[in-house]
Design an enzyme around this catalytic site. Sequence first.
Site, PDB file in Angstrom:
ATOM      1  N   GLU A  36       0.820  -1.215   0.000  1.00  0.00           N
ATOM      2  CA  GLU A  36       0.000   0.000   0.000  1.00  0.00           C
ATOM      3  C   GLU A  36       0.854   1.266   0.000  1.00  0.00           C
ATOM      4  O   GLU A  36       0.593   2.209   0.748  1.00  0.00           O
ATOM      5  CB  GLU A  36      -0.967  -0.008   1.197  1.00  0.00           C
ATOM      6  CG  GLU A  36      -1.951  -1.160   1.140  1.00  0.00           C
ATOM      7  CD  GLU A  36      -3.044  -1.105   2.196  1.00  0.00           C
ATOM      8  OE1 GLU A  36      -2.790  -0.554   3.277  1.00  0.00           O
ATOM      9  OE2 GLU A  36      -4.139  -1.633   1.933  1.00  0.00           O
ATOM     10  N   ARG A  49      -5.547 -10.813  -5.611  1.00  0.00           N
ATOM     11  CA  ARG A  49      -4.944 -10.283  -4.380  1.00  0.00           C
ATOM     12  C   ARG A  49      -4.930 -11.318  -3.255  1.00  0.00           C
ATOM     13  O   ARG A  49      -4.027 -11.313  -2.422  1.00  0.00           O
ATOM     14  CB  ARG A  49      -5.730  -9.047  -3.958  1.00  0.00           C
ATOM     15  CG  ARG A  49      -5.383  -8.571  -2.577  1.00  0.00           C
ATOM     16  CD  ARG A  49      -6.040  -7.253  -2.309  1.00  0.00           C
ATOM     17  NE  ARG A  49      -5.957  -6.921  -0.903  1.00  0.00           N
ATOM     18  CZ  ARG A  49      -6.553  -5.875  -0.358  1.00  0.00           C
ATOM     19  NH1 ARG A  49      -7.275  -5.063  -1.102  1.00  0.00           N
ATOM     20  NH2 ARG A  49      -6.426  -5.619   0.925  1.00  0.00           N
ATOM     21  N   ASP A 103      -8.569  -8.650   3.545  1.00  0.00           N
ATOM     22  CA  ASP A 103      -8.382  -7.516   4.435  1.00  0.00           C
ATOM     23  C   ASP A 103      -9.574  -7.317   5.365  1.00  0.00           C
ATOM     24  O   ASP A 103     -10.375  -6.423   5.142  1.00  0.00           O
ATOM     25  CB  ASP A 103      -8.172  -6.244   3.584  1.00  0.00           C
ATOM     26  CG  ASP A 103      -7.793  -5.044   4.432  1.00  0.00           C
ATOM     27  OD1 ASP A 103      -7.544  -5.224   5.632  1.00  0.00           O
ATOM     28  OD2 ASP A 103      -7.753  -3.939   3.884  1.00  0.00           O
ATOM     29  N   GLU A 126     -13.374  -1.550  11.298  1.00  0.00           N
ATOM     30  CA  GLU A 126     -13.227  -0.839  10.031  1.00  0.00           C
ATOM     31  C   GLU A 126     -14.291  -1.229   9.009  1.00  0.00           C
ATOM     32  O   GLU A 126     -14.994  -0.380   8.479  1.00  0.00           O
ATOM     33  CB  GLU A 126     -11.823  -1.105   9.473  1.00  0.00           C
ATOM     34  CG  GLU A 126     -11.620  -0.487   8.102  1.00  0.00           C
ATOM     35  CD  GLU A 126     -10.224  -0.723   7.555  1.00  0.00           C
ATOM     36  OE1 GLU A 126      -9.400  -1.337   8.244  1.00  0.00           O
ATOM     37  OE2 GLU A 126      -9.962  -0.291   6.412  1.00  0.00           O
TER      38      GLU A 126
HETATM   39  O1  GCW Z   1      -7.428  -2.550   6.170  1.00  0.00           O
HETATM   40  C1  GCW Z   1      -6.462  -1.758   5.575  1.00  0.00           C
HETATM   41  C2  GCW Z   1      -6.771  -0.390   6.041  1.00  0.00           C
HETATM   42  C3  GCW Z   1      -5.587   0.518   6.041  1.00  0.00           C
HETATM   43  C4  GCW Z   1      -4.488  -0.150   6.835  1.00  0.00           C
HETATM   44  C5  GCW Z   1      -4.134  -1.446   6.137  1.00  0.00           C
HETATM   45  C6  GCW Z   1      -3.104  -2.246   6.909  1.00  0.00           C
HETATM   46  C7  GCW Z   1      -2.931   0.897   8.280  1.00  0.00           C
HETATM   47  O2  GCW Z   1      -7.799   0.135   5.239  1.00  0.00           O
HETATM   48  O3  GCW Z   1      -5.988   1.712   6.647  1.00  0.00           O
HETATM   49  O4  GCW Z   1      -3.372   0.665   6.983  1.00  0.00           O
HETATM   50  O5  GCW Z   1      -5.273  -2.270   6.036  1.00  0.00           O
HETATM   51  O6  GCW Z   1      -3.512  -3.150   7.629  1.00  0.00           O
HETATM   52  O7  GCW Z   1      -1.935  -1.980   6.796  1.00  0.00           O
END
Ligand code: GCW
Length: 833
Positions: free
Chosen positions: A308, A358, A387, A415
């Site tokens: 990211e 992914r 995620d 989240e």
């Molecule tokens: O879930 C995603 C989040 C990001 C986060 C990333 C991670 C801190 O949207 O905000 O970054 O994962 O876990 O690194």
Amino acid sequence: MLRLRSQSIPATLFLILLAVPLHAESGYNAWLRYAPLDDAAAAQYRASLPAIVVSLKNAVPEQSAQQELIRGIRGMLGRTLRIEADIPGNEPSIVLGTLDEIRRRFAITAALQPDGYWLKSTRVSGTRHIIIAGANDAGVLYGTFAFLRKIALGESIGEIDEKQSPTTAIRWVNEWNNINGTIERGYGGPSIFWENGRARADLTRVNDYGRMLASLGINGCAINNVNADAKFLGPDLIPQVARIADALRPWGVKVALAVDFGSPKTLGGLDTFDPLDPKVVAWWASKVDEVYRAIPDFGGFVLKADSEGRVGPSVYGRTHADAANVVARALKPHGGVIFYRGFVYDHQMDWRNPRNDRARAAYDNFHDLDGKFDDNVIIQIKNGPIDFQVREPASPLFGALDKTREAVELQITQEYFGQARHTVFLVPMWKETLDFDMRIRDRSTPVKSLVGAFVGVSNVGMDESWYANHMSQANLYGFGRLAWNANLSSRQIVDEWMRLTFGDDPAVLKTVVDLQLSSWRTYENYTGPLGLQTLTDIVGNHYGVAVEASERNGWGQWHKADSQGVGFDRTVATGTGFSGQYSPAVMKLYESLENCPDDLVLFLHHVPYTHRLRSGKTVIQYIYDSHYDGAEKVATYARDWSALKGRVDERRYQEVLEQLEYQAGQAVVWRDAVNNWFFKESGIADAKGRVGRHPGRVEAESMTLMDYVAKPVTPWESASGGTAVECAAGKCTASFKYDGNAGSRNLVVQYFDQLDGVSHFRVFVGDQLVDEWTAADRLPTRKVDSAASSRRIIRGLLLRKGDVVRIEGTPEGPETAALDYVEIVLRAGYSDR
Ligand code: GCW
């Protein structure tokens, strides 16, 4: 000064003191309220509990333990234990100490793992003592909390003899806090650690948080965002970190930091951060030495690299092992560990290539490196391969690292789970991952047997209740309890949490336990079922519904729905090969459509909408039904909770009620958006005739509008009819004639509440003002969309055919007092009152 006459006062005063917390609870003390026990229970404990406490050591965690014991007993039993320096010969006492100390004084001992404890009632020359022994200092603290928990839960302590040791040695939380006080994916207010580039002047909250963590046995806390600012390792901030470490130390919680892999260059001024460059090796070593000089019990680092947009070893063509080891070797002499995140993927993947996936990334990036990591490197693996989505299979990486230490990373902060505005108890989901059998070498290998560390992304904030939702505290509680003992059941955990947090009124207990235990399935039902993932706005706030947000972009969270079918073919035979990352037994389960569990079918297979699930339903009908079921269920949560009035302290009663009513409204927004989207895409009608038909609904755009203007909403599914009306004038009205039968009705106004303005709404029936409110919520959007969509219910209006209903909106700031629709119904939300 007026002096109270003492004779008649004490009893009443005592009652008043006891009564106060029932009416004014903020949630700050969470499960550590130590509420007074009822008279019978208190009398029993008073009779069996010694009046003296002795701590055999003067070091910090034991002192905290002793203070906690006094605090807890005072709260629950109204009695203040007396501190004695030594064990009295002829009076009963509670003795705190490590096993070594206890052995010397009592000549008894037990086998415990580090951090374990032993609660033991014993007699010396006829005098009874209760021993709280720890394998080490922290164990004494954990034993004390366990002892107090027993009393709070009404368990017997008479002839107690209980040993417990944690199943994993490392139990940490991560706090994604930024140096300016904001929190990435934090929903409970600003950081308790940081403010304006420095540690907060007042760290009381940090200390209190440490206490909460210790009560669960959590022993480490990384206090900054994994998207790390290199400044945290700078000379200005290390002393600040040391202050935070001081605030957590009394609770046996080690401080840790997330670091930026580019630090040797950005912070250290080197011309490289190549992990194999000797200058870089030396930089990390000396930096780590500097940290340990300031904080001798520092825990270690967390590192997010090559993910990211974070820099990583790929810049120099090096491996993740090279990156992890250079830092690990610097930490090693000090006993520190590095958590290296397995969450590595390319967020610029070509969505047109059907082989790209992914979900494969973590395994593909790490499994070949097994055996190349130093022994103080722990690969931190998110529970699922994508995620933190509403449902994912266990990450295949758990089964792919034979010679490497693994941690499971669970997300406590919600989240993708409604961001503390929705109640979702995550323990049942975590347990599915932990209990999932990876069948390594065809033997039983549940994930929990493969991981040696637990990491929870917690993200508490300055909100009085830490997460801004009383129910969300159960997720931190559950994380801690599972990290200590992954075999505890979800019911056991929620039952404990509930009784400690709200008391043991059977009606309250039943309502909340049922709610919490069903809440994950409910949330899944009204968001993304069958393995579709959450279906939220993944390129924005991760909160509102946006079915296509995950498609046609590089982030790779694709569900691949089109007019013919839905789901991501991740099979070996015809798809991306993801299912081949599991052991043969698990692959067999996932590879074939026949064997694949319904809950994950669209995560692993692309199927026509008419495909019949194992349950016999078609996929499309399942999508429709689950959304109606989910929304209906949340309405029952609010209704059931509302029946508890008077049984829960007023403040928490109101706050939870508001939260659940809001959630019930949002569940309808989700239901309609997802169902309408799939209806439009598939062209297949709902067999039960609900989708697209809303009895009693009047679209704002079809009302008589004065100054309100109809505008399309993006994405279209986030507003009913794809359209809202917005007010660009000082004041606007929308009105319509009620043409139903006379009687008592509920009027539902669906409006939009963005975060950049406080619009005002007034509703009239004829000339009579029947309700008014302001749109002052802090929802995470500046747009007119599903995240802003809010609901006001005006209950019990006596309407007659022909009545004119008029809504007047007064915008403020960029917010436009936007309206979606009105529904006039017999039942709405949780009751018809
Ligand atoms: O879930 C995603 C989040 C990001 C986060 C990333 C991670 C801190 O949207 O905000 O970054 O994962 O876990 O690194």
